[in-house]
Every structure is written in C-alpha cells, then in structure tokens.
Design a protein around this motif. Sequence first.
Motif, PDB file in Angstrom:
ATOM      1  N   GLY A  30      91.263  51.654  88.804  1.00 52.56           N
ATOM      2  CA  GLY A  30      92.112  52.652  88.154  1.00 52.56           C
ATOM      3  C   GLY A  30      91.327  53.379  87.068  1.00 52.56           C
ATOM      4  N   ALA A  31      90.423  52.650  86.397  1.00 53.17           N
ATOM      5  CA  ALA A  31      89.613  53.243  85.320  1.00 53.17           C
ATOM      6  C   ALA A  31      88.752  54.385  85.858  1.00 53.17           C
ATOM      7  CB  ALA A  31      88.730  52.171  84.680  1.00 53.17           C
ATOM      8  N   MET A  32      88.369  54.302  87.134  1.00 56.15           N
ATOM      9  CA  MET A  32      87.516  55.350  87.712  1.00 56.15           C
ATOM     10  C   MET A  32      88.314  56.648  87.906  1.00 56.15           C
ATOM     11  SD  MET A  32      85.606  52.802  90.394  1.00 56.15           S
ATOM     12  CE  MET A  32      84.260  53.854  90.903  1.00 56.15           C
ATOM     13  N   TYR A  33      89.542  56.524  88.425  1.00 49.93           N
ATOM     14  CA  TYR A  33      90.399  57.714  88.578  1.00 49.93           C
ATOM     15  C   TYR A  33      90.760  58.276  87.214  1.00 49.93           C
ATOM     16  CZ  TYR A  33      90.807  56.591  93.505  1.00 49.93           C
ATOM     17  OH  TYR A  33      90.514  56.356  94.820  1.00 49.93           O
ATOM     18  N   ARG A  34      90.970  57.381  86.252  1.00 46.14           N
ATOM     19  CA  ARG A  34      91.293  57.817  84.893  1.00 46.14           C
ATOM     20  C   ARG A  34      90.114  58.563  84.271  1.00 46.14           C
ATOM     21  NH1 ARG A  34      95.483  55.094  82.075  1.00 46.14           N
ATOM     22  NH2 ARG A  34      96.696  53.725  83.427  1.00 46.14           N
ATOM     23  N   ALA A  35      88.882  58.058  84.470  1.00 46.72           N
ATOM     24  CA  ALA A  35      87.702  58.677  83.861  1.00 46.72           C
ATOM     25  C   ALA A  35      87.503  60.094  84.397  1.00 46.72           C
ATOM     26  CB  ALA A  35      86.460  57.819  84.120  1.00 46.72           C
ATOM     27  N   LEU A  36      87.675  60.267  85.705  1.00 51.56           N
ATOM     28  CA  LEU A  36      87.516  61.612  86.267  1.00 51.56           C
ATOM     29  C   LEU A  36      88.599  62.543  85.709  1.00 51.56           C
ATOM     30  CD1 LEU A  36      85.973  63.439  88.269  1.00 51.56           C
ATOM     31  CD2 LEU A  36      87.769  62.921  89.931  1.00 51.56           C
ATOM     32  N   THR A  37      89.816  62.013  85.577  1.00 52.68           N
ATOM     33  CA  THR A  37      90.920  62.809  85.025  1.00 52.68           C
ATOM     34  C   THR A  37      90.615  63.228  83.599  1.00 52.68           C
ATOM     35  OG1 THR A  37      92.449  61.611  86.434  1.00 52.68           O
ATOM     36  CG2 THR A  37      93.417  62.760  84.537  1.00 52.68           C
ATOM     37  N   LEU A  38      90.067  62.294  82.814  1.00 53.53           N
ATOM     38  CA  LEU A  38      89.701  62.605  81.432  1.00 53.53           C
ATOM     39  C   LEU A  38      88.709  63.763  81.396  1.00 53.53           C
ATOM     40  CD1 LEU A  38      89.665  61.850  78.361  1.00 53.53           C
ATOM     41  CD2 LEU A  38      87.763  60.313  78.893  1.00 53.53           C
ATOM     42  N   LYS A  39      87.714  63.716  82.276  1.00 52.25           N
ATOM     43  CA  LYS A  39      86.703  64.784  82.295  1.00 52.25           C
ATOM     44  C   LYS A  39      87.356  66.126  82.642  1.00 52.25           C
ATOM     45  CE  LYS A  39      82.151  65.981  84.135  1.00 52.25           C
ATOM     46  NZ  LYS A  39      80.968  65.470  84.819  1.00 52.25           N
ATOM     47  N   ALA A  40      88.236  66.122  83.646  1.00 53.35           N
ATOM     48  CA  ALA A  40      88.904  67.361  84.056  1.00 53.35           C
ATOM     49  C   ALA A  40      89.787  67.908  82.932  1.00 53.35           C
ATOM     50  CB  ALA A  40      89.720  67.107  85.322  1.00 53.35           C
ATOM     51  N   LEU A  41      90.456  67.006  82.213  1.00 61.29           N
ATOM     52  CA  LEU A  41      91.307  67.446  81.097  1.00 61.29           C
ATOM     53  C   LEU A  41      90.461  68.042  79.976  1.00 61.29           C
ATOM     54  CD1 LEU A  41      93.871  64.473  80.880  1.00 61.29           C
ATOM     55  CD2 LEU A  41      94.409  66.837  81.495  1.00 61.29           C
ATOM     56  N   ARG A  42      89.330  67.389  79.697  1.00 65.16           N
ATOM     57  CA  ARG A  42      88.448  67.909  78.646  1.00 65.16           C
ATOM     58  C   ARG A  42      87.954  69.308  78.996  1.00 65.16           C
ATOM     59  NH1 ARG A  42      84.338  62.866  77.454  1.00 65.16           N
ATOM     60  NH2 ARG A  42      85.634  61.710  75.986  1.00 65.16           N
ATOM     61  N   LEU A  43      87.773  69.549  80.294  1.00 64.08           N
ATOM     62  CA  LEU A  43      87.264  70.852  80.736  1.00 64.08           C
ATOM     63  C   LEU A  43      88.383  71.868  80.942  1.00 64.08           C
ATOM     64  CD1 LEU A  43      84.634  69.567  83.332  1.00 64.08           C
ATOM     65  CD2 LEU A  43      84.140  70.694  81.152  1.00 64.08           C
ATOM     66  N   ASN A  44      89.624  71.437  80.624  1.00 65.51           N
ATOM     67  CA  ASN A  44      90.783  72.320  80.812  1.00 65.51           C
ATOM     68  C   ASN A  44      90.934  72.820  82.235  1.00 65.51           C
ATOM     69  OD1 ASN A  44      92.470  72.650  78.624  1.00 65.51           O
ATOM     70  ND2 ASN A  44      90.816  73.727  77.510  1.00 65.51           N
ATOM     71  N   MET A  45      90.594  71.981  83.188  1.00 63.99           N
ATOM     72  CA  MET A  45      90.656  72.411  84.585  1.00 63.99           C
ATOM     73  C   MET A  45      92.080  72.406  85.118  1.00 63.99           C
ATOM     74  SD  MET A  45      87.453  70.511  86.368  1.00 63.99           S
ATOM     75  CE  MET A  45      88.190  70.689  87.970  1.00 63.99           C
ATOM     76  N   ASP A  46      92.292  73.125  86.185  1.00 66.06           N
ATOM     77  CA  ASP A  46      93.565  73.077  86.889  1.00 66.06           C
ATOM     78  C   ASP A  46      93.492  71.832  87.786  1.00 66.06           C
ATOM     79  OD1 ASP A  46      95.692  73.285  88.577  1.00 66.06           O
ATOM     80  OD2 ASP A  46      95.068  75.191  89.491  1.00 66.06           O
ATOM     81  N   LEU A  47      94.232  70.792  87.387  1.00 67.23           N
ATOM     82  CA  LEU A  47      94.102  69.515  88.096  1.00 67.23           C
ATOM     83  C   LEU A  47      94.657  69.545  89.518  1.00 67.23           C
ATOM     84  CD1 LEU A  47      94.503  68.289  84.816  1.00 67.23           C
ATOM     85  CD2 LEU A  47      93.716  66.420  86.200  1.00 67.23           C
ATOM     86  N   SER A  48      95.445  70.566  89.809  1.00 66.08           N
ATOM     87  CA  SER A  48      96.001  70.626  91.168  1.00 66.08           C
ATOM     88  C   SER A  48      95.035  71.307  92.147  1.00 66.08           C
ATOM     89  CB  SER A  48      97.346  71.342  91.164  1.00 66.08           C
ATOM     90  OG  SER A  48      97.146  72.682  90.786  1.00 66.08           O
ATOM     91  N   ASP A  49      93.896  71.798  91.642  1.00 66.94           N
ATOM     92  CA  ASP A  49      92.900  72.430  92.506  1.00 66.94           C
ATOM     93  C   ASP A  49      92.007  71.333  93.103  1.00 66.94           C
ATOM     94  OD1 ASP A  49      90.716  73.727  93.619  1.00 66.94           O
ATOM     95  OD2 ASP A  49      90.584  75.237  92.034  1.00 66.94           O
ATOM     96  N   GLU A  50      92.358  70.921  94.330  1.00 68.04           N
ATOM     97  CA  GLU A  50      91.688  69.760  94.941  1.00 68.04           C
ATOM     98  C   GLU A  50      90.207  70.005  95.199  1.00 68.04           C
ATOM     99  OE1 GLU A  50      93.998  68.274  98.257  1.00 68.04           O
ATOM    100  OE2 GLU A  50      95.410  67.392  96.824  1.00 68.04           O
TER     101      GLU A  50
END
Length: 223
Positions: free
Chosen positions: A37-57
């Motif tokens: 779970g920490a791996m999915y969380r870490a990638l999410t953290l990076k995407a959030l920091r970059l202000n990315m659109d998380l729904s863009d697969e």
Amino acid sequence: MPVKHLVITLDGPAGAGKSTVAKALAKRLGISYLDTGAMYRALTLKALRLNMDLSDEEALTELARRTRIDFKEMPDGSLNVTLDGEDVSMEIRTIEVTNNTHYAAKTPGVRSLMVAWQRAIGLARSVVTDGRDQGTVVFTDARYKFYVDADVEERVGRRYRELIAAGKQVDLEQLRADMKDRDQKDFNRAVGPLKKAPDAVTVDSTGLTVEGTVDKIMRLIQL
Ligand code: C5P
C-alpha cells in the motif's frame, strides 16, 4: 529461526489490522515486511505534489515509469518506503494521500509496474507482504496466503485510534464514510480488486489483539 525463501501474503480491507500484523509476523519470523500500500501511496504523493490530474491514467503511468519507489531497511528491521530516494514514510499517511490513492490503484499501467517491482522484492528476499492483490495476482505461488478481515465498526475504530494517536484531527463519521468508500473502490475495480484467493485462509481479527492474530497465523504456518 532460519527460514528458506518464504513468501506469506496478507490481503484484506483497510483497517483489518494487516499492516501491524504483517510487521509483527515478519519480526517473529526474522524476515522482511513488504508494505505494498505504501508504494501506491508514494506514487500518489508525488502526483499530488506535482498538482497532476490524478484521473489521467496515461500521465499517471508515465509518472510511475519515471519514479523510483524503494524500501530502506531500518535498524529495527522494518522497511521505510522511499520516493526517488526520499524517505516519505510519514508523508504518505495523510488523509489527503489516503483518499486519493484509489486513482493509482485503478490504473492498469501503474498496477503492472507495481506488481513487477513487488515480485522483484519478493524474489530477492523472504517477505510477509500485505495489500489487496498479493495472493491473487502478485504472489500466486506464495507458500502461505491469508485473508485478514474484521468487522467494519472495529476497523473504523482502529483507524480512528491510530490517527488520534498520531496527533491527527479526525471526524469519526467522515472516517467511517471514507473507509466504506475505499472498501467499495477496492472491491470493485477492474484490475487487481480486493478478493480472497481461493487458496487463502481467512483470519478474522475482530476482538483479537495484534499478538493474538499473529499467534493464530503462526499456528497455521509450518516452517
Ligand atoms: O494498505 P493501504 O491502506 O496503505 O493501501 C492504500 C491503498 O492502496 C488501498 O486503499 C488500495 O486502494 C491500494 N492498494 C492496492 N493494492 C495493494 C495495496 C494497496 O490497490 N496491493
């Protein structure tokens, strides 16, 4: 207790006690604990920091390809997750990360990279691994597979106490709604959904302490 190469999978819903149990079990066996779970969380953290659109697969998959998620062994034997070399084991536990991880979790390209990384770790060392798809997808040949479950109210209560102990402000009703929503998303996604592997043993941790649950699992393991 010296063990030959061993993989033990623990899957189950959020708050069932998997991570604490997996950590304690790994410690008793003298092997590593892999927190997927920490791996999915870490990638999410990076995407959030970059202000990315998380729904863009596509963008999320591309980001995952350019990201190094690893684990650093701590003096107590536990593994802390690193994101491009930075220890983010605290940052990945925020409510914001928790409530946004479902984007990475439902993206097929992200999942296939995560699965490959997890297999590589599990090939290199003996692990107790916890997640949603460990027994069904990642380590289908694992020697021991468990499905750890608990009554939903107990799961909510545990997560509440955990967050309070970590000094966070929590609204119990909101937490309950978020957890139910996360369960639904975990059970219903098209790739790597949460389900019990046919050859997994269900362990109900309702009313059990961590040590009690570990004892229950240890009785089912023959080394
Ligand atoms: O286990 P944890 O609650 O830290 O996982 C965070 C989220 O990551 C889960 O809600 C789930 O959506 C996702 N996850 C996953 N596959 C795994 C582990 C976690 O999809 N193997």
